[in-house]
Design an enzyme around this catalytic site. Structure first.
Site, PDB file in Angstrom:
ATOM      1  N   CYS A   1      -3.243   0.900   9.148  1.00 24.37           N
ATOM      2  CA  CYS A   1      -4.378   0.055   8.690  1.00 24.37           C
ATOM      3  C   CYS A   1      -5.310  -0.330   9.822  1.00 24.37           C
ATOM      4  O   CYS A   1      -6.453  -0.732   9.551  1.00 24.37           O
ATOM      5  CB  CYS A   1      -3.939  -1.232   8.015  1.00 24.37           C
TER       6      CYS A   1
ATOM      7  N   HIS B   1       0.844  -1.198   0.000  1.00 22.83           N
ATOM      8  CA  HIS B   1       0.000   0.000   0.000  1.00 22.83           C
ATOM      9  C   HIS B   1       0.884   1.255   0.000  1.00 22.83           C
ATOM     10  O   HIS B   1       2.018   1.207   0.477  1.00 22.83           O
ATOM     11  CB  HIS B   1      -0.867   0.049   1.274  1.00 22.83           C
TER      12      HIS B   1
HETATM   13  N1  GLY Z   1      -3.066  -8.601   5.429  1.00 25.45           N
HETATM   14  C1  GLY Z   1      -3.431  -7.287   5.119  1.00 25.45           C
HETATM   15  C2  GLY Z   1      -3.819  -7.139   3.717  1.00 25.45           C
HETATM   16  O1  GLY Z   1      -3.310  -7.886   2.908  1.00 25.45           O
HETATM   17  O2  GLY Z   1      -4.602  -6.331   3.335  1.00 25.45           O
END
Ligand code: GLY
Length: 255
Positions: free
Chosen positions: A250, A163
């Protein structure tokens, strides 16, 4: 300033969360303790924390940031690019409706995909990572929504990382934690760079909450560099979330 944060307790199935890390399975009990410590740190930042119950149907569902983007003018419900995560949004919609009027909630529609981990907010401008999880169609839909509300966005193609915020964190006052593939990216040249030291790349994922910065435990050079700028740092251990490619950002929605 943020007034609210939403988190979701990790489920037992988190041990089967998506991962590219080679760090073994998370210890669920330790993950629960770390989640409690994370909530306490957030509370120290003066926000009201809404804690959602765990959802065993979705191993990665504690990573709520990927299900929504909460701006000061509207909320966006995403369409996660990871097939096993798409269903996570169904239970998030009624939660977001508690905080935003229905007419201020936008949705990413297929074939667009977008995960909140790919979104970095800098005031009313949003950087959007184009990744394995967020595609151009999803980014264009988000940019159209932003423009409707007088805000703006731009795309940042990713090469290796999961990300956008795996490798970048904006900690306000023009300060940007930056690592790896972003170091020479001219898109970010206007910011004051805090280059994350080799070996501390995971430490690039920090969160600014009302003047304090949450930093993962075990990244002392990153911690020192942030403290040297005058920020109060709160260290939170996220070792069990790192094992499934997750980090401080996250684990929450901040708004
Ligand atoms: N394990 C977090 C994701 O892959 O979004």
């Amino acid at each position: 300033m943020f007034t609210h944060v939403i988190v979701k307790k990790p489920c037992r199935a988190m041990i089967d969360g998506i991962t590219t890390a080679d760090l073994g399975k998370p210890d669920y009990q330790l993950a629960m303790k770390q989640h409690g410590d994370y909530i306490q740190a957030l509370e120290q930042c003066g926000v009201q924390v809404t804690v959602l119950e765990a959802d065993e149907a979705y191993p990665d569902s504690c990573f709520v940031e990927d299900t929504a983007v909460l701006t000061r003018k509207f909320a966006l419900i995403t369409n996660p690019g990871a097939p096993s995560r798409k269903g996570e949004i169904a239970s998030m919609i009624p939660v977001i409706e508690r905080f935003y009027p229905k007419e201020a909630i936008e949705y990413i529609q297929a074939p667009g995909t977008l995960e909140g981990g790919d979104i970095m907010m800098v005031g009313d401008h949003f950087y959007i990572g184009i990744s394995a999880r967020t595609n151009r169609e999803g980014a264009q839909q988000f940019i159209r929504a932003l423009e409707k509300y007088g805000m703006s966005g731009e795309m940042v193609p990713l090469h290796t990382i999961l990300h956008l915020k795996t490798g970048l964190s904006y900690i306000e006052n023009n300060n940007l934690l930056i690592s790896g593939e972003f170091l020479d990216n001219p898109t970010f040249s206007q910011f004051h760079h805090l280059k994350v030291a080799a070996g501390e790349e995971y430490g690039a994922n920090c969160i600014w909450v009302n003047g304090k910065v949450l930093v993962p435990a075990g990244y002392p050079q990153t911690q020192k560099a942030i403290e040297a700028l005058g920020y109060e740092v709160l260290v939170v251990d996220t070792s069990e979330y790192r094992k499934i490619d997750g980090g401080l950002s996250c684990l929450s929605l901040r708004f």
